[in-house]
Each structure stands twice: as C-alpha cells, then as structure tokens.
Design an enzyme around this catalytic site. Structure first.
Site, mmCIF file in Angstrom:
data_model
loop_
_atom_site.group_PDB
_atom_site.id
_atom_site.type_symbol
_atom_site.label_atom_id
_atom_site.label_comp_id
_atom_site.label_asym_id
_atom_site.label_seq_id
_atom_site.Cartn_x
_atom_site.Cartn_y
_atom_site.Cartn_z
ATOM 1 N N LYS A 120 100.635 -81.281 -61.206
ATOM 2 C CA LYS A 120 100.326 -81.863 -59.893
ATOM 3 C C LYS A 120 98.836 -82.012 -59.678
ATOM 4 O O LYS A 120 98.399 -82.949 -59.012
ATOM 5 C CB LYS A 120 100.942 -81.019 -58.765
ATOM 6 C CG LYS A 120 102.441 -81.219 -58.637
ATOM 7 C CD LYS A 120 102.947 -80.779 -57.274
ATOM 8 C CE LYS A 120 104.442 -81.009 -57.145
ATOM 9 N NZ LYS A 120 105.004 -80.390 -55.941
ATOM 10 N N LYS A 202 113.456 -88.008 -65.804
ATOM 11 C CA LYS A 202 114.368 -87.516 -64.775
ATOM 12 C C LYS A 202 114.389 -88.515 -63.609
ATOM 13 O O LYS A 202 113.358 -89.115 -63.300
ATOM 14 C CB LYS A 202 113.832 -86.169 -64.283
ATOM 15 C CG LYS A 202 114.889 -85.220 -63.777
ATOM 16 C CD LYS A 202 114.278 -83.884 -63.421
ATOM 17 C CE LYS A 202 114.686 -83.514 -62.015
ATOM 18 N NZ LYS A 202 114.175 -82.225 -61.583
ATOM 19 N N LYS A 205 112.486 -89.890 -56.898
ATOM 20 C CA LYS A 205 112.216 -90.833 -55.822
ATOM 21 C C LYS A 205 110.777 -91.321 -55.866
ATOM 22 O O LYS A 205 110.430 -92.287 -55.199
ATOM 23 C CB LYS A 205 112.519 -90.208 -54.465
ATOM 24 C CG LYS A 205 111.649 -89.020 -54.154
ATOM 25 C CD LYS A 205 111.794 -88.597 -52.720
ATOM 26 C CE LYS A 205 110.739 -87.624 -52.280
ATOM 27 N NZ LYS A 205 110.515 -86.457 -53.070
#
Ligand code: TRP
Length: 336
Positions: A120, A202, A205
């Site tokens: 991240k 994977k 969204k």
C-alpha cells in the site's frame, strides 16, 4: 439497552469488513457467505471496520454513505443483528484505546515487514501515513477485545492475524492472562474469485476495468453482460484445468453459487461451448444476488431502523469490549 445474549456453549467468532459501497462477488463468495453460514454454529461478532478505511484518503460524504451501505448489506445478506453482534467499529471507542496499549507492545520492525503495508505504501507514495503503518495493531485490538476463538480471514489478512496472535501472546506473558489467542478459521467452502478479465489477478473493485468485477448490488443486466465478456481459454470446453484459468474461475464461481461439484458441472456442460456456460453462470449469479439487492434496497431506505440496529449493536459490542479493555489497563498498571 438490549439484553445481552449469552450463548455459553458456542465458540466465538469475530470478523470485520472495510466499508465499501461496492462489495464484490469475490467478497461475497470468499467471505460474507461464510459469515452468514457461521451464525448458527457460532456466537458471532461482525463489524464494519470504518476506522481502517481512513488509512487511505476518503471523501467524507462518500465514506459516510459507504459505512451505511456496508452495514445495510450485512443485514441484507441475512446476518441477523439479534442473534449476532453487528456494529460499526468507530462506535466502540475501546478499539482505538486498546490499540494504544498494544502499540506500546509492538515493535516497529514487526510492522515494517507487513506485506500489505509495503504494497500500500508503494501504491500511495504520497500518503504513507502512520495509521497505514500501525493498521495491524488496530486490527489486533478489534480482535482481542472480543476474545474470539476463531477469526475467518482471507489469505491477504493472514499475516495480520498472525501478528495479532504474537501481540496477544507477548502481552499475556508480560502482564498476565488477558487475551484469548485466536485461531484462523478456514471455511469448509470458500471460493477465491479471480478477475473476469485477467484470471491471474484477484477480483477487486479497484480494478480499472469495470468488466473485471461484479458488485453484489449490480443489476441483472450488468451481471450477465460482465459474464458474457469474461475471458476464457483456448480449449473451448467446460473443464477445470490449472492451465485454463479463465474457464476454471467461472467453474469455481458456478460451483460456489450452486453447490455443485466440478465434476457435476463438467458433466452438465459436456459438449456445450463457452457461450452457453457463461450465460448460465451469469444468470445463476444474477438470480442469487437479486434477492439480496432487493432486501438491501428496502433496508437502506429506512435510516431510522438502521440507526436503531447499529446503535444496539454497538451497545452489545461495548459491553464485551469494555471488560477486556479495563482488564488490560489494570494489568498494565493504570489507576482505574
Ligand atoms: N483488515 C481487514 C481487511 O481489510 C478488515 C479488518 C479490520 C478485520 N479489523 C479486522 C478482519 C479484524 C478480521 C478481524 O479485510
């Protein structure tokens, strides 16, 4: 205050989900469907992890909407707020408070090696905030306050659960027994759903390609269209093969939704092409999600009823969290 439901024979389960207005079919088949299934066997605590969401910058109005929406979706899925404790993380202040005690018992180096932090911070180099760094400590607090026996988590959260166990063990060794050491819960069924456009990734969204993922609340037409466009492989037969990840992903989805085995599915579609199968998967998924969407639309309309439920949920959660928190405070040496 609502009465505390005590279920002495049941093992305890806790899990949380970050608020998102766009939870996907992957979230449903990989995690949420299991939450629904677990509520009979276990004493469950489920929360919307809204505090975790602001480790990434959020637009305030959108965040508020997403928190409502996620809570409403949990109910729409069939999670019973009477039988379980279903609440919004930020409504119970002991999460952030325990997080401080745990932070002082967590090493900088332990956090620095968390793979999600590394990923991240690479993705958002402009906002590598301290909250993003200490995110797993808050997650440890979420878990340890409720003394669960099991925590269902996906592969991406396993390392965080591991660190929660380490922190709890260390704390207990230093200060005496306060926390239960939770075990990961691996569900009997639980599908890992991949992107419909790139089955190596994977389903997410945050994928730029909107055809790569299906939202739980997508319309029937959108769902069918996305499945029709799903990438498949060269073999043109409905067969589960590692080398054929596109069709295999669709078989996984169809199997998770219908409960049929791979063999049954291969048999059912023997001699048929990808087109027929994609349409069948699309329609079945759409039919499965339709009643959820319908219930969601009802629930989200009634903000008053929703407010009452999450307020009661927070009270039930707080009752449990408070005890653990003050026990920890006392052991550390604070004046109570
Ligand atoms: N970090 C988890 C995720 O992003 C959500 C989460 C927050 C969680 N607190 C938790 C999951 C406690 C399990 C237990 O998926």
């Amino acid at each position: 205050m609502s009465e505390q439901i005590i279920q002495p024979n049941k093992k305890k389960v806790l899990s949380c989900i970050q608020p998102s207005g766009m939870l996907t079919l992957g979230n449903y088949l990989g995690a949420l469907k299991n939450w629904v299934a677990m509520q009979d066997e276990f004493d469950c605590t489920f929360a919307v992890a809204d505090l975790h969401a602001i480790t990434v910058r959020q637009e305030p109005a959108a965040l508020r909407q997403q928190i409502y929406s996620t809570y409403a979706l949990l109910l729409a899925l069939g999670i019973d707020p009477e039988k379980n404790t279903v609440f919004i993380q930020s409504h119970v202040p002991f999460h952030t408070q325990l997080s401080w005690l745990l932070s002082c018992n967590t090493q900088f180096g332990e956090m620095a090696r968390m793979t999600q932090f590394k990923d991240k911070s690479q993705k958002h180099p402009e906002n590598v905030n301290v909250g993003l760094f200490s995110y797993p400590v808050l997650m440890a607090a979420d878990i340890l306050l409720y003394k669960p026996d099991f925590v269902p988590v996906g592969a991406d959260q396993k390392q965080h659960l591991e660190i929660a166990r380490d922190i709890a063990t260390r704390f207990n060794n230093i200060y005496g027994d306060v926390f239960t050491i939770p075990e990961p819960y691996i569900p009997k069924t639980g599908a890992r759903v991949m992107s419909l456009q790139d089955p190596a990734k994977k389903m997410s969204k945050s994928d730029e390609n909107a055809n790569a993922w299906v939202a739980i609340l997508d319309s029937k037409d959108d769902i069918i269209r996305k499945f029709k466009r799903a990438v498949t492989d060269s073999e043109a037969a409905v067969r589960f093969r590692e080398e054929q990840p596109g069709i295999s992903n669709l078989i996984t989805i169809y199997s998770a939704v219908t409960g049929k085995t791979t063999e049954e599915i291969e048999k059912e579609f023997e001699g048929k092409g990808y087109g027929d199968f994609k349409l069948a998967v699309g329609e079945t998924v759409a039919d499965t999600l339709a009643p959820i969407k319908q219930r969601y639309d009802e629930i989200i309309k009634d903000k008053k009823a929703l407010e009452q439920l999450y307020t009661e949920g927070a009270m039930k959660a707080e009752y449990v969290a408070k005890k653990t928190y003050f026990k920890a405070m006392k052991k550390v040496g604070f004046v109570l």
